[in-house]
Design an enzyme around this catalytic site. Structure first.
Site, short mmCIF file in Angstrom:
data_model
loop_
_atom_site.label_atom_id
_atom_site.label_comp_id
_atom_site.label_asym_id
_atom_site.label_seq_id
_atom_site.Cartn_x
_atom_site.Cartn_y
_atom_site.Cartn_z
N LYS A 36 -12.51 59.32 114.75
CA LYS A 36 -13.11 58.06 114.28
C LYS A 36 -14.20 58.27 113.25
O LYS A 36 -14.36 57.45 112.35
CB LYS A 36 -13.63 57.23 115.45
CG LYS A 36 -14.77 57.85 116.22
CD LYS A 36 -15.03 57.09 117.52
CE LYS A 36 -16.22 57.68 118.23
NZ LYS A 36 -16.28 57.28 119.66
N ARG A 131 -21.23 51.84 130.22
CA ARG A 131 -20.52 51.36 129.04
C ARG A 131 -19.18 50.87 129.58
O ARG A 131 -19.17 50.08 130.52
CB ARG A 131 -20.41 52.46 127.97
CG ARG A 131 -20.22 51.86 126.57
CD ARG A 131 -20.11 52.90 125.45
NE ARG A 131 -18.81 53.56 125.45
CZ ARG A 131 -18.41 54.39 124.48
NH1 ARG A 131 -19.21 54.65 123.45
NH2 ARG A 131 -17.23 54.97 124.53
C1 LIG Z 1 -16.37 58.47 120.28
C2 LIG Z 1 -15.76 58.73 121.60
C3 LIG Z 1 -15.51 60.05 122.01
C4 LIG Z 1 -15.95 61.25 121.21
O1 LIG Z 1 -17.32 61.42 121.36
P1 LIG Z 1 -18.07 62.68 120.67
O2 LIG Z 1 -19.45 62.58 121.18
O3 LIG Z 1 -17.97 62.45 119.20
O4 LIG Z 1 -17.36 63.89 121.13
C5 LIG Z 1 -14.89 60.24 123.23
N1 LIG Z 1 -14.52 59.20 124.00
C6 LIG Z 1 -14.72 57.92 123.66
C7 LIG Z 1 -14.27 56.84 124.56
C8 LIG Z 1 -15.36 57.64 122.45
O5 LIG Z 1 -15.57 56.37 122.10
#
Ligand SMILES: *Cc1c(COP(=O)(O)O)cnc(C)c1O
Length: 357
Positions: A36, A131
């Site tokens: 992302k 969350r």
């Molecule tokens: C963005 C996200 C991740 C990745 O997180 P990082 O800290 O960039 O490794 C993993 N799981 C979910 C649900 C996310 O939204």
């Protein structure tokens, strides 16, 4: 070359990704590469796939669609609960999505049926970070409901910590996820394939000697891009922390007083600009880079250069003993906040330093 630009070293990203994939494989944990931050860039997704990630994960269906259009190979997971309004697109482009709401899963089921496909569901469980997630006490009932839905496959369960409230993944909450897995399997007599324990904040836990239990997957973005775990932002040994830098160009360079003059009220982005020490006259340079492209708190200047302030389109720096000439470029390392803003800004070009082979 044009500025501002992100310089992205694909070899370093590949190295970070491969190193994490290999270390976690030793713990029985696969990696979902989270794209992302790069808006589903096919170059970066390709580098992750080459390094052995099991699947690609993104929060936005637009990014998954972009990777599909670019013919990136590999399973794709929407790692945010689908918007009801986007469900048909999710079914068309994502193999799996993370879910917490029955209304959404029912719509996924009916659209999957219309499109004559199956869609995988990972149910997210709330383990304290507040969350996304189904409360553990409601998990069994939700599974019962979705098992009767056509064209829906229960792919696994997962959790996400350390994002909203900073709750650390540890032996206690991770074994709770393992126990929930065991309990679902015995209640429903079916295997739970994916048990996705979290994100880059889980690396300390996963790579310590602790047994990882039933957890067999992590979703990693920041650790791959920036080479750091995210609970304390410490560099991970053997990883590059400079795979991505942002380069900005000098548009003004003068000797100016270090103190403003006149009646001081609100500045553009700070209600009360903090007073700085009077250092007499200093050299002050302005770079064509601002809050529309970066988060000024998430820029790390080279040694000797100090960031003095930022507005929407100007970054003011003290370049140290040497004055910058007009047109001179400065490269900064970035944190995740600056990285996602720069990646998302149309004013920033993205340069790949090495090409995918
Ligand atoms: C963005 C996200 C991740 C990745 O997180 P990082 O800290 O960039 O490794 C993993 N799981 C979910 C649900 C996310 O939204």
């Amino acid at each position: 070359m044009t500025a501002p630009r992100l310089e992205i070293d694909l070899d370093k990203i590949r190295h970070n990704s491969r190193t994490l994939v290999e270390r976690l494989a030793g713990q029985g944990v696969s990696v979902t590469g989270v794209t992302k931050a790069s808006l589903g860039s096919p170059e970066i997704a390709g580098a992750m796939i080459q390094s052995g990630v099991r699947a690609l994960g993104d929060s936005r269906i637009e990014n998954i669609e972009a990777m599909r259009r670019a013919q990136v190979a590999g399973p794709m997971i929407l790692i945010r609960s689908p918007m009801l309004s986007q469900v048909p697109r999710v079914v068309a482009s994502a193999d799996i999505s993370f879910n917490t709401e029955l209304d959404v899963i029912e719509k996924l089921s009916s659209d999957a049926r219309l499109q004559d496909r199956n869609h995988g569901i990972v149910l997210m469980v709330e383990l304290g970070d507040l969350r996304e997630g189904i409360l553990p006490s409601n998990l069994e009932e939700t599974v019962r409901q979705i098992l009767r839905l056509p064209n829906i496959v229960l792919t696994g369960i997962g959790t996400n910590l350390a994002c909203r409230s900073g709750v650390s993944p540890d032996a206690k909450n991770m074994s709770e996820l393992s126990a929930l897995t065991d309990s679902l399997e015995s209640t429903f007599g079916l295997p739970i394939g994916m048990v996705s324990g979290g994100n880059s904040a889980n690396l300390d836990w996963a790579l310590s000697s602790a047994a990882t239990g039933r957890i067999n997957n992590l979703r990693l973005g920041e650790a791959i891009f920036l080479g750091r775990e995210t609970l304390h932002r410490r560099p991970i040994s053997g990883l590059h922390t400079d795979a991505v830098t942002i380069v900005a160009e000098t548009i003004e360079s003068k000797i100016k007083p270090s103190q403003p003059w006149g009646d001081i009220a609100q500045a553009a982005f700070e209600s009360a600009p903090s007073a700085t020490l009077d250092r007499g006259d200093i050299s002050q340079a302005i770079l064509a880079l601002g809050r529309q492209e970066i988060d000024p708190l998430g820029l790390f200047p080279p040694p000797g250069v100090e960031i003095l302030g930022a507005s929407s389109d100007h970054l003011i720096v003290d370049p140290g003993p040497h004055q910058l000439r007009i047109g001179a470029e400065i490269a900064f390392q970035v944190n995740y906040s600056s990285l996602i803003r720069a990646m998302s800004s149309t004013f920033v070009t993205k340069e790949f330093l090495t090409q995918v082979d």
